[in-house]
Design a protein around this motif. Sequence first.
Motif, PDB file in Angstrom:
ATOM      1  N   LEU A 117      -3.875   3.154   1.812  1.00 43.73           N
ATOM      2  CA  LEU A 117      -2.658   3.976   1.728  1.00 43.73           C
ATOM      3  C   LEU A 117      -1.504   3.281   2.444  1.00 43.73           C
ATOM      4  O   LEU A 117      -0.375   3.234   1.940  1.00 43.73           O
ATOM      5  CB  LEU A 117      -2.911   5.373   2.319  1.00 43.73           C
ATOM      6  CG  LEU A 117      -3.873   6.274   1.529  1.00 43.73           C
ATOM      7  CD1 LEU A 117      -4.105   7.595   2.263  1.00 43.73           C
ATOM      8  CD2 LEU A 117      -3.347   6.550   0.113  1.00 43.73           C
ATOM      9  N   LYS A 118      -1.795   2.725   3.607  1.00 43.36           N
ATOM     10  CA  LYS A 118      -0.752   2.017   4.372  1.00 43.36           C
ATOM     11  C   LYS A 118      -0.189   0.859   3.536  1.00 43.36           C
ATOM     12  O   LYS A 118       1.028   0.659   3.467  1.00 43.36           O
ATOM     13  CB  LYS A 118      -1.358   1.497   5.682  1.00 43.36           C
ATOM     14  CG  LYS A 118      -0.415   0.732   6.573  1.00 43.36           C
ATOM     15  CD  LYS A 118       0.546   1.645   7.283  1.00 43.36           C
ATOM     16  CE  LYS A 118       1.488   0.870   8.187  1.00 43.36           C
ATOM     17  NZ  LYS A 118       2.443   1.762   8.857  1.00 43.36           N
ATOM     18  N   ALA A 163       0.304   9.271  -3.494  1.00 43.72           N
ATOM     19  CA  ALA A 163      -0.949   8.544  -3.755  1.00 43.72           C
ATOM     20  C   ALA A 163      -2.116   9.452  -3.392  1.00 43.72           C
ATOM     21  O   ALA A 163      -2.039  10.204  -2.418  1.00 43.72           O
ATOM     22  CB  ALA A 163      -0.993   7.275  -2.904  1.00 43.72           C
ATOM     23  N   PHE A 164      -3.199   9.372  -4.172  1.00 46.41           N
ATOM     24  CA  PHE A 164      -4.336  10.267  -3.944  1.00 46.41           C
ATOM     25  C   PHE A 164      -5.648   9.492  -3.911  1.00 46.41           C
ATOM     26  O   PHE A 164      -5.909   8.646  -4.767  1.00 46.41           O
ATOM     27  CB  PHE A 164      -4.403  11.321  -5.056  1.00 46.41           C
ATOM     28  CG  PHE A 164      -5.588  12.243  -4.938  1.00 46.41           C
ATOM     29  CD1 PHE A 164      -5.565  13.323  -4.071  1.00 46.41           C
ATOM     30  CD2 PHE A 164      -6.739  12.021  -5.691  1.00 46.41           C
ATOM     31  CE1 PHE A 164      -6.663  14.167  -3.939  1.00 46.41           C
ATOM     32  CE2 PHE A 164      -7.852  12.864  -5.565  1.00 46.41           C
ATOM     33  CZ  PHE A 164      -7.806  13.938  -4.686  1.00 46.41           C
ATOM     34  N   ILE A 165      -6.467   9.817  -2.897  1.00 41.95           N
ATOM     35  CA  ILE A 165      -7.834   9.254  -2.828  1.00 41.95           C
ATOM     36  C   ILE A 165      -8.817  10.415  -2.642  1.00 41.95           C
ATOM     37  O   ILE A 165      -8.640  11.219  -1.720  1.00 41.95           O
ATOM     38  CB  ILE A 165      -7.997   8.286  -1.630  1.00 41.95           C
ATOM     39  CG1 ILE A 165      -7.054   7.087  -1.744  1.00 41.95           C
ATOM     40  CG2 ILE A 165      -9.449   7.802  -1.509  1.00 41.95           C
ATOM     41  CD1 ILE A 165      -7.115   6.120  -0.565  1.00 41.95           C
ATOM     42  N   ARG A 222     -11.827   3.573   7.113  1.00 42.16           N
ATOM     43  CA  ARG A 222     -10.837   2.526   7.412  1.00 42.16           C
ATOM     44  C   ARG A 222     -10.215   1.987   6.130  1.00 42.16           C
ATOM     45  O   ARG A 222      -9.004   1.769   6.062  1.00 42.16           O
ATOM     46  CB  ARG A 222     -11.466   1.398   8.224  1.00 42.16           C
ATOM     47  CG  ARG A 222     -11.796   1.832   9.649  1.00 42.16           C
ATOM     48  CD  ARG A 222     -12.093   0.674  10.548  1.00 42.16           C
ATOM     49  NE  ARG A 222     -13.288  -0.065  10.130  1.00 42.16           N
ATOM     50  CZ  ARG A 222     -13.806  -1.062  10.820  1.00 42.16           C
ATOM     51  NH1 ARG A 222     -13.243  -1.454  11.948  1.00 42.16           N
ATOM     52  NH2 ARG A 222     -14.882  -1.683  10.388  1.00 42.16           N
ATOM     53  N   ALA A 223     -11.030   1.787   5.105  1.00 37.14           N
ATOM     54  CA  ALA A 223     -10.490   1.263   3.841  1.00 37.14           C
ATOM     55  C   ALA A 223      -9.515   2.278   3.223  1.00 37.14           C
ATOM     56  O   ALA A 223      -8.471   1.903   2.678  1.00 37.14           O
ATOM     57  CB  ALA A 223     -11.631   0.950   2.878  1.00 37.14           C
ATOM     58  N   ASN A 224      -9.837   3.564   3.311  1.00 37.20           N
ATOM     59  CA  ASN A 224      -8.947   4.585   2.731  1.00 37.20           C
ATOM     60  C   ASN A 224      -7.575   4.575   3.398  1.00 37.20           C
ATOM     61  O   ASN A 224      -6.541   4.581   2.730  1.00 37.20           O
ATOM     62  CB  ASN A 224      -9.572   5.977   2.873  1.00 37.20           C
ATOM     63  CG  ASN A 224     -10.763   6.161   1.950  1.00 37.20           C
ATOM     64  OD1 ASN A 224     -11.019   5.338   1.074  1.00 37.20           O
ATOM     65  ND2 ASN A 224     -11.513   7.233   2.158  1.00 37.20           N
ATOM     66  N   ARG A 265       2.977   9.070   5.491  1.00 34.69           N
ATOM     67  CA  ARG A 265       2.453  10.400   5.864  1.00 34.69           C
ATOM     68  C   ARG A 265       1.179  10.673   5.073  1.00 34.69           C
ATOM     69  O   ARG A 265       1.182  10.597   3.843  1.00 34.69           O
ATOM     70  CB  ARG A 265       3.470  11.471   5.515  1.00 34.69           C
ATOM     71  CG  ARG A 265       4.809  11.328   6.249  1.00 34.69           C
ATOM     72  CD  ARG A 265       5.592  12.527   5.850  1.00 34.69           C
ATOM     73  NE  ARG A 265       6.954  12.583   6.291  1.00 34.69           N
ATOM     74  CZ  ARG A 265       7.355  13.189   7.395  1.00 34.69           C
ATOM     75  NH1 ARG A 265       6.487  13.732   8.210  1.00 34.69           N
ATOM     76  NH2 ARG A 265       8.635  13.267   7.674  1.00 34.69           N
ATOM     77  N   VAL A 266       0.133  11.046   5.801  1.00 34.28           N
ATOM     78  CA  VAL A 266      -1.147  11.337   5.159  1.00 34.28           C
ATOM     79  C   VAL A 266      -1.438  12.835   5.278  1.00 34.28           C
ATOM     80  O   VAL A 266      -1.290  13.428   6.349  1.00 34.28           O
ATOM     81  CB  VAL A 266      -2.300  10.544   5.826  1.00 34.28           C
ATOM     82  CG1 VAL A 266      -3.636  10.850   5.155  1.00 34.28           C
ATOM     83  CG2 VAL A 266      -2.013   9.044   5.789  1.00 34.28           C
ATOM     84  N   ILE A 267      -1.847  13.416   4.146  1.00 30.43           N
ATOM     85  CA  ILE A 267      -2.250  14.825   4.140  1.00 30.43           C
ATOM     86  C   ILE A 267      -3.745  14.847   3.838  1.00 30.43           C
ATOM     87  O   ILE A 267      -4.182  14.412   2.764  1.00 30.43           O
ATOM     88  CB  ILE A 267      -1.475  15.610   3.049  1.00 30.43           C
ATOM     89  CG1 ILE A 267       0.035  15.474   3.285  1.00 30.43           C
ATOM     90  CG2 ILE A 267      -1.907  17.080   3.025  1.00 30.43           C
ATOM     91  CD1 ILE A 267       0.878  15.844   2.057  1.00 30.43           C
TER      92      ILE A 267
END
Length: 257
Positions: free
Chosen positions: A71-72, A46-48, A65-67, A78-80
């Motif tokens: 994703l959660k 997933a990409f933001i 917080r929204a980002n 795992r966030v990159i």
Amino acid sequence: MVKIGIIGGSGVYGVFEPRKTVKVHTPYGRPSAPVEIGEIGGVEVAFIPRHGKNHEFPPHEVPYRANIWALKELGVERVIGITAVGSLREEYKPGDIVITDQFIDFTKKRDYTFYNGPRVAHVSMADPFCPEMRKIFYETAKELGFPVHEKGTYVCIEGPRFSTRAESFMFRQFAHIIGMTLVPEVNLARELGMCYANIATVTDYDVWAEKPVDAQEVLKVMAENNYKVQELLKRAVPRIPEERHCGCADVLKSMFV
Ligand SMILES: CSC[C@H]1O[C@H](OP(=O)(O)O)[C@H](O)[C@@H]1O
Ligand SMILES: Nc1ncnc2[nH]cnc12
């Protein structure tokens, strides 16, 4: 479920051809943009874009917080985080990649937590970044022949202005790189038990050096170096194990009061 999320920074828009785009609503409002879902090396991701589709959110107004919540909600573990950074040291050169291992927070007024009461949490940030992902990114960048630093301390300033020379001289006493967005992204991810890794690309020498930094230069260098980030993600993402062995989620056991 999408297990890997990428948050792209300045100059990083679209790291893959999205298969679909999802509009997510969170208790903290909308993320910076609809979340793009696609594949990197056969792995669903997933990409933001952190600053929005058209770079409309300055660093102090990014809906962090929204980002992270969005994703959660999609299943990301795992966030990159991809960031453009200034260099505070001679040996961290424009074009270098840094696999950040520590940060110092000089931001002033952001939403730092999901727990504003009545539930209260104090999350441990001693080692803020996922050791499993850091190792993979460092080894892969080396294998690709990219100039990469295994470690670096990122000082996060409030922005949107750049530092004064006096500030820059102070920061370089204790940090290697400087940016405006790592905090609170990294600690919010941890509060939800997610792993976080930061791939920082050096775009300029900060103003301790002769020539003052400007935003155009940052975007130009980031655009020139974007292919390194793309190549690194393409090679490294499929190497991230599906199951986590890092202990990043263990903080959840002890953070609540
Ligand atoms: C465009 S210059 C300053 C801007 O660039 C960095 O953004 P990001 O971390 O999202 O790559 C820096 O933190 C500032 O937000
Ligand atoms: N010199 C600098 N200071 C703060 N943020 C940055 N992002 C990229 N370069 C930067």
